[in-house]
Design an enzyme around this catalytic site. Structure first.
Site, PDB file in Angstrom:
ATOM      1  N   ILE A  15       0.829  -1.206   0.000  1.00  0.00           N
ATOM      2  CA  ILE A  15       0.000   0.000   0.000  1.00  0.00           C
ATOM      3  C   ILE A  15       0.864   1.256   0.000  1.00  0.00           C
ATOM      4  O   ILE A  15       0.513   2.271  -0.599  1.00  0.00           O
ATOM      5  CB  ILE A  15      -0.996   0.003   1.176  1.00  0.00           C
ATOM      6  N   ARG A  18       2.168   1.389  -3.730  1.00  0.00           N
ATOM      7  CA  ARG A  18       1.152   1.565  -4.779  1.00  0.00           C
ATOM      8  C   ARG A  18       0.237   2.760  -4.563  1.00  0.00           C
ATOM      9  O   ARG A  18      -0.209   3.390  -5.529  1.00  0.00           O
ATOM     10  CB  ARG A  18       0.325   0.278  -4.865  1.00  0.00           C
ATOM     11  N   TYR A  74      13.964   0.102  11.310  1.00  0.00           N
ATOM     12  CA  TYR A  74      12.914   1.044  11.692  1.00  0.00           C
ATOM     13  C   TYR A  74      13.427   2.089  12.671  1.00  0.00           C
ATOM     14  O   TYR A  74      13.077   3.263  12.596  1.00  0.00           O
ATOM     15  CB  TYR A  74      11.739   0.297  12.326  1.00  0.00           C
ATOM     16  N   LYS A 113      -5.078   1.816   9.017  1.00  0.00           N
ATOM     17  CA  LYS A 113      -6.120   1.281   9.893  1.00  0.00           C
ATOM     18  C   LYS A 113      -5.832  -0.193  10.183  1.00  0.00           C
ATOM     19  O   LYS A 113      -5.163  -0.863   9.375  1.00  0.00           O
ATOM     20  CB  LYS A 113      -7.499   1.481   9.261  1.00  0.00           C
TER      21      LYS A 113
END
Length: 338
Positions: A15, A18, A74, A113
């Site tokens: 996500i 894209r 991270y 979410k």
């Protein structure tokens, strides 16, 4: 003049590749700085600080396509002085840990979410954000589509009379056992995934007085998470929304509103992509009429809202409560099904 928001992406997810990157590049006030890929230590708890090979391959493709710096791990992105905001598209069970670290490092946080997997974690993140005057945003993109305001306007014009019932359905076929949605450790489950969309839309129509009255979560052999479910929400005026959701279902993504003199129906209410023109059908005494509505770019509008949360105190503060309401509804359904 607003300061430029320098944002980094925490993992080379689909996500992010894209949807997020094409959207964020449309802004002058956002600057994409780079991407992080998890080290073996962060990914699986080993002693290695090298990037997991499969993640490195995806990260290199991401940087090749979208540019930016590749951060090793991270932690290195979250602690970087080059960045003041972080987009986190990790599986739900990892949201709390990494959002907390980002907030502790003074970064604004855009979370995919669900915000977290439970109300307690959501409240903890929001309290931390409040203490540090930082913005947090839960990326339910559909909530920004102009079709919702169009529908609300039509309802206010009494085109279907007084509202009697709202129905929302969202489900999709089985995606494979390796998908994180079916993994309890990663925060899987139909409620946290597709169910959250239906809960969110129901709350947008029912308002802050909505409460969950009944619900049922269903699993199936071989899985530790809920696979499909349903719930009923009611507000103080007695308006009722029935929602159903599932991730081993035939595809549905519908909103139907039944009134005293007619009905309103639309599909793709929760998943309309950029360029898609929704169709709303209204049936009443005057007949049946189909309305083709304007396309919208919901990911762009969601990022824009995140920017407003960063720069406008009132927007940021009111959004804290909106996130908590959503998490509370989901928690209530979970509690009813223990």
């Amino acid at each position: 003049m607003m300061n430029k928001i320098k944002i980094g992406v925490l993992c080379p997810s689909e996500i992010a590749f894209r949807r997020f990157m094409p959207a964020v590049k449309k802004f002058d006030n956002f600057e994409y700085m780079g991407l992080s890929a998890a080290t073996e230590r962060e990914f699986s708890g080993t002693d290695s600080d090298e990037i997991k090979p499969s993640e490195l391959e995806k990260a290199n493709k991401f940087v090749e396509a979208h540019g930016g710096k590749l951060f090793k791990g991270y932690e290195s992105l979250i602690s970087s002085n080059e960045i003041n905001a972080v987009y986190i598209p990790l599986p739900p069970a990892l949201h709390f840990k990494w959002a907390k670290k980002a907030l502790e490092n003074g970064k604004h946080v855009l979370l995919e979410k669900p915000f977290t997997t439970n109300l307690s974690d959501t409240e903890a993140l929001i309290e931390l954000a409040k203490e540090r005057n930082l913005a947090v945003h839960e990326n339910y993109m559909f909530a920004f589509h102009s079709q919702i305001e169009w529908i609300k306007q039509k309802l206010s014009e009494n085109v279907i009379g007084e509202i009697r019932l709202i129905r929302i359905d969202f489900g999709f076929p089985f995606r494979g056992a390796n998908d994180f949605r079916y993994d309890k450790k990663l925060g899987g489950g139909a409620l946290l995934d597709c169910g959250g969309y239906a809960v969110k839309l129901a709350g947008m129509f029912l308002g802050d007085s909505a409460r969950v009255t009944t619900s049922k979560l269903n699993s199936k052999d071989g899985f530790e998470v809920d696979i499909f479910g349903s719930a009923t929400l009611v507000n103080n005026d007695g308006l009722t929304a029935q929602i159903s959701f599932g991730m081993d279902n035939s595809y549905r993504c519908n909103l139907e509103i039944w009134g005293s003199t007619g009905t309103l129906f639309t599909g793709r209410i929760l998943t309309a992509p950029e360029g898609f023109e929704p169709t709303v059908v209204i049936k009443n005494a005057e007949g049946e009429q189909a309305f083709t509505l304007a396309a919208d770019d919901t990911f762009k509008k969601s990022i824009d809202f995140f920017g407003r949360c960063i720069n406008i105190d009132d927007t940021r503060i009111s959004h804290y409560d909106e996130i908590k309401f959503q998490s509370a509804y989901v928690d209530e359904i979970k509690e009813q099904n223990k």
